[in-house]
Design an enzyme around this catalytic site. Sequence first.
Site, PDB file in Angstrom:
ATOM      1  N   SER A  23     -18.913  16.347  -2.988  1.00 58.68           N
ATOM      2  CA  SER A  23     -18.130  15.057  -2.875  1.00 58.68           C
ATOM      3  C   SER A  23     -18.865  14.202  -3.773  1.00 58.68           C
ATOM      4  O   SER A  23     -18.741  14.480  -5.102  1.00 58.68           O
ATOM      5  CB  SER A  23     -18.083  14.735  -1.380  1.00 58.68           C
ATOM      6  OG  SER A  23     -17.010  13.921  -1.470  1.00 58.68           O
ATOM      7  N   ASP A  49      -8.499  20.905  -0.727  1.00 59.21           N
ATOM      8  CA  ASP A  49      -9.283  19.800  -0.360  1.00 59.21           C
ATOM      9  C   ASP A  49      -8.502  18.405  -0.396  1.00 59.21           C
ATOM     10  O   ASP A  49      -7.898  18.168  -1.249  1.00 59.21           O
ATOM     11  CB  ASP A  49     -10.418  19.882  -1.473  1.00 59.21           C
ATOM     12  CG  ASP A  49     -11.327  18.778  -1.053  1.00 59.21           C
ATOM     13  OD1 ASP A  49     -11.288  17.790  -0.682  1.00 59.21           O
ATOM     14  OD2 ASP A  49     -12.674  19.328  -1.411  1.00 59.21           O
ATOM     15  N   HIS A  71     -12.580  20.259   3.027  1.00 56.48           N
ATOM     16  CA  HIS A  71     -13.505  19.408   2.039  1.00 56.48           C
ATOM     17  C   HIS A  71     -14.547  20.154   1.646  1.00 56.48           C
ATOM     18  O   HIS A  71     -15.711  20.287   2.402  1.00 56.48           O
ATOM     19  CB  HIS A  71     -13.504  18.081   2.349  1.00 56.48           C
ATOM     20  CG  HIS A  71     -14.224  17.045   1.473  1.00 56.48           C
ATOM     21  ND1 HIS A  71     -13.974  17.189   0.188  1.00 56.48           N
ATOM     22  CD2 HIS A  71     -15.331  16.259   1.498  1.00 56.48           C
ATOM     23  CE1 HIS A  71     -14.900  16.430  -0.558  1.00 56.48           C
ATOM     24  NE2 HIS A  71     -15.593  15.543   0.335  1.00 56.48           N
TER      25      HIS A  71
END
Length: 509
Positions: free
Chosen positions: A223, A450, A478
């Site tokens: 991320s 995502d 995610h």
Amino acid sequence: MDTRRLLRTFAIGLGTAGLLVSGCSSGGSAPSASATGSAAPEGLEPYYGQKLKWRDCGVEGFQCTTMKAPLDYAKPDDGDVKLSVSRKKATGPGKRIGSLLVNPGGPGGSAVDYLQGYAAIGYPAPVRARYDMVSIDPRGVARSEPVECLTGKEMDAYTQVDQTPDDRGEIAELNKSYAKFADGCEKRSGTILPHVSTVETARDMDVLRSLLGDDKLHYVGASYGTFLGATYAELFPARAGRLVLDGAMDPSLPAIDINRDQTAGFEAAFQSFAADCVKQTDCPLGRTSTADAATALKKLFSDLDSEPVPTGDTRQLTESLATTGVIAAMYDEAAWPQLREAVAAARRGDGSGLLTLADSYYDRGPSGKYANLMFANAAVNCLDLTPAFTGPAEVEKALPDFEKASPVFGRGFAWAALNCGSWPVEATGTPHRTEAEGAAPIVVVGTTRDPATPYKWAESLADQLSSGTLLTYEGDGHTAYGRGSDCIDTAINTYLLEGTPPRNGKKCT
């Protein structure tokens, strides 16, 4: 519902939404050329020459230490920050490759907690066998001189402010809440606040690499951690080893585009959830179509806006908290059954399930104390890029685009993007292409649905990086590594253990 840049991995409670940072315009001048050679950069010799003193963490198998870095890299003699580091040494068998630095994202997620609670246990055994697993809490985060902004009670009030204001009074109240948050950060953390940029954290990572005795930095970032890793590669291309950037961000985008793209990403994730929900016998949003499910969810939000429901806590479930709860469950399809149950309960007048999801998102403990996740998140975001909006008039002008991107979440996401408008420290970063010319092959991982880091961001970052190779997971949720795809895990493990990246464009399910 401050979702602007919290790019999280829901399954482990970490991970993060919002702005990207400049590659080398923050945190003072860029490092000298010697930073990519064997010597310490000029003026930073005391930091690169310090000795780490490892001790038992009190957690079985883990060692901990602290390292010093300059508060301001442009003025390294003007004070230090102390940063918390943890490691678990390679277990064998097999020859040790080096250290593998891991970061779960955020910005604001504790990498030390991530390492001790998941990575050093959950990463594949062959990887743990041949790498010392290492983490560092970034400056301003958790154990590393954490940014503090609001008390628990103040944060409770902040999370309940209406983020889909219906009139001038509610707009003023929302704007006031952002200003109070920013003022609290300045009052409680004014010294560290100008020095928590992604560039500065990337430079801290190079100090740590040197202190660990590694010529190259091997790294897995999820991320927001992908932006941190890409920034490191840009600053120190000759030092970049095996880098995995999972759930990639796009450093070329300005803040407003990032926020709008994320809005569309969460809409796509909701559509996947709704398509699954209407097939389930316990779907609380109807069993006819995704459009009807969206209508039902919007009605729930509207009803809560008019009349919040009890939760069994002193707090009621407001529209803002309910929306945050739904968003939290979008990060991982494993949370969908929990979300169905929570929405069903809310429709019956019991808001406890959605409140629990919202609290997990905000990292609020049972005692009412919040971790500093959201404080560090805002501090890094607002320093990394010029705000998407500086006032309510700009938000109102952009509302149609956001609502087009997501009929369900668009209005709230647009207003949430105002939170840097009152920030007391001027942004130091600018959006730009990140190429990292001269770096070894870098694996960029994207998940097609995502919600927090839209797939097109991974495509863009892989294209920007001169040595980028794109690995695609066709699925929901995610990030992709360690989430159930043997194809993804095998490709990344092979790269980490052998140095051979997957074929560019490889797709996995």
